[in-house]
Design a protein around this motif. Structure first.
Motif, PDB file in Angstrom:
ATOM      1  N   THR A  14       0.833  -1.212   0.000  1.00  0.00           N
ATOM      2  CA  THR A  14       0.000   0.000   0.000  1.00  0.00           C
ATOM      3  C   THR A  14       0.866   1.260   0.000  1.00  0.00           C
ATOM      4  OG1 THR A  14      -0.251  -0.078   2.412  1.00  0.00           O
ATOM      5  CG2 THR A  14      -1.972  -1.138   1.089  1.00  0.00           C
ATOM      6  N   HIS A  18       0.868   4.302  -2.708  1.00  0.00           N
ATOM      7  CA  HIS A  18       0.722   5.704  -2.289  1.00  0.00           C
ATOM      8  C   HIS A  18       1.824   6.577  -2.874  1.00  0.00           C
ATOM      9  CE1 HIS A  18      -2.667   5.986   0.438  1.00  0.00           C
ATOM     10  NE2 HIS A  18      -2.286   4.866   1.057  1.00  0.00           N
ATOM     11  N   GLN A  25      -7.053   7.199  -3.773  1.00  0.00           N
ATOM     12  CA  GLN A  25      -7.237   6.479  -2.515  1.00  0.00           C
ATOM     13  C   GLN A  25      -6.815   5.027  -2.685  1.00  0.00           C
ATOM     14  OE1 GLN A  25     -11.258   6.863  -1.146  1.00  0.00           O
ATOM     15  NE2 GLN A  25     -10.944   8.923  -0.396  1.00  0.00           N
ATOM     16  N   HIS A  27      -7.400   1.542  -0.867  1.00  0.00           N
ATOM     17  CA  HIS A  27      -8.212   0.836   0.128  1.00  0.00           C
ATOM     18  C   HIS A  27      -7.556  -0.499   0.453  1.00  0.00           C
ATOM     19  CE1 HIS A  27     -11.532   3.692  -0.498  1.00  0.00           C
ATOM     20  NE2 HIS A  27     -11.215   3.625  -1.777  1.00  0.00           N
ATOM     21  N   ASP A  34     -18.052   4.715  -0.959  1.00  0.00           N
ATOM     22  CA  ASP A  34     -16.951   5.676  -1.005  1.00  0.00           C
ATOM     23  C   ASP A  34     -15.810   5.212  -1.911  1.00  0.00           C
ATOM     24  OD1 ASP A  34     -15.980   8.207  -0.357  1.00  0.00           O
ATOM     25  OD2 ASP A  34     -14.675   7.387   1.209  1.00  0.00           O
ATOM     26  N   ASP A  39      -9.413   4.702  -7.996  1.00  0.00           N
ATOM     27  CA  ASP A  39      -8.956   4.143  -6.720  1.00  0.00           C
ATOM     28  C   ASP A  39      -8.363   2.748  -6.904  1.00  0.00           C
ATOM     29  OD1 ASP A  39      -9.916   6.401  -5.462  1.00  0.00           O
ATOM     30  OD2 ASP A  39     -11.549   5.388  -4.398  1.00  0.00           O
ATOM     31  N   ASN A  41      -7.642  -0.974  -4.665  1.00  0.00           N
ATOM     32  CA  ASN A  41      -8.012  -1.776  -3.505  1.00  0.00           C
ATOM     33  C   ASN A  41      -7.017  -2.934  -3.444  1.00  0.00           C
ATOM     34  OD1 ASN A  41      -9.321  -2.735  -1.302  1.00  0.00           O
ATOM     35  ND2 ASN A  41     -11.179  -3.338  -2.363  1.00  0.00           N
TER      36      ASN A  41
END
Length: 139
Positions: A14, A18, A25, A27, A34, A39, A41
């Motif tokens: 993760t 980032h 985002q 997740h 949301d 995004d 995951n």
């Protein structure tokens, strides 16, 4: 070397995402709301542990890194991310500073969503408790 754990590798994945994609985002669970286009995951799929001789063990953890493209981007955007992700996730660094190399990077697009399956094999060992040697006395 620090203790290498499944959660540490998860955090390393993760963190790498980032760093590479700071505006989206990331997740780390099943998302029911949301969730926005663009995004990621990250879901752990299979942690594996196989004992070896002595105090070593061979371990591996497999992740499904899911990318949700924008409506206008579609499959082309998925292919762009599939091209970038091997470099982003090829070698990750855990929060404790261990580097782990990903292997077996597979991608597919299902229902307009990119799934990248990446495995992180590694070895761990458990230090023996105490001193296994007895005291020798000379006479």
């Amino acid at each position: 070397m620090a203790e290498l754990s499944y959660n540490g590798i998860f955090d390393g994945v993760t963190l790498a995402l980032h760093r590479a994609f700071p505006t989206v985002q990331i997740h780390g669970r099943t998302v029911k709301q949301d969730l926005h286009p663009g995004d990621f995951n990250v879901l752990p799929i299979t942690p594996q542990h196989s004992g070896q001789m002595g105090i070593r063990a061979s371990r591996s953890i497999t992740f499904d890194v899911i990318y949700y493209p924008t409506e206008n981007g579609g499959r082309e955007e998925c292919l762009d991310k599939a091209n970038l992700l091997p470099q982003v996730l090829g070698t990750i660094t855990t929060p404790l500073g261990d580097k782990v190399h990903g292997t077996g990077f597979d991608t597919n697009i299902e229902d307009g969503v990119l799934h990248c399956i990446v495995r992180y094999p590694h070895f761990v060992y458990t230090p023996a408790d105490g001193d296994a040697m007895e005291t020798i006395k000379m006479k």
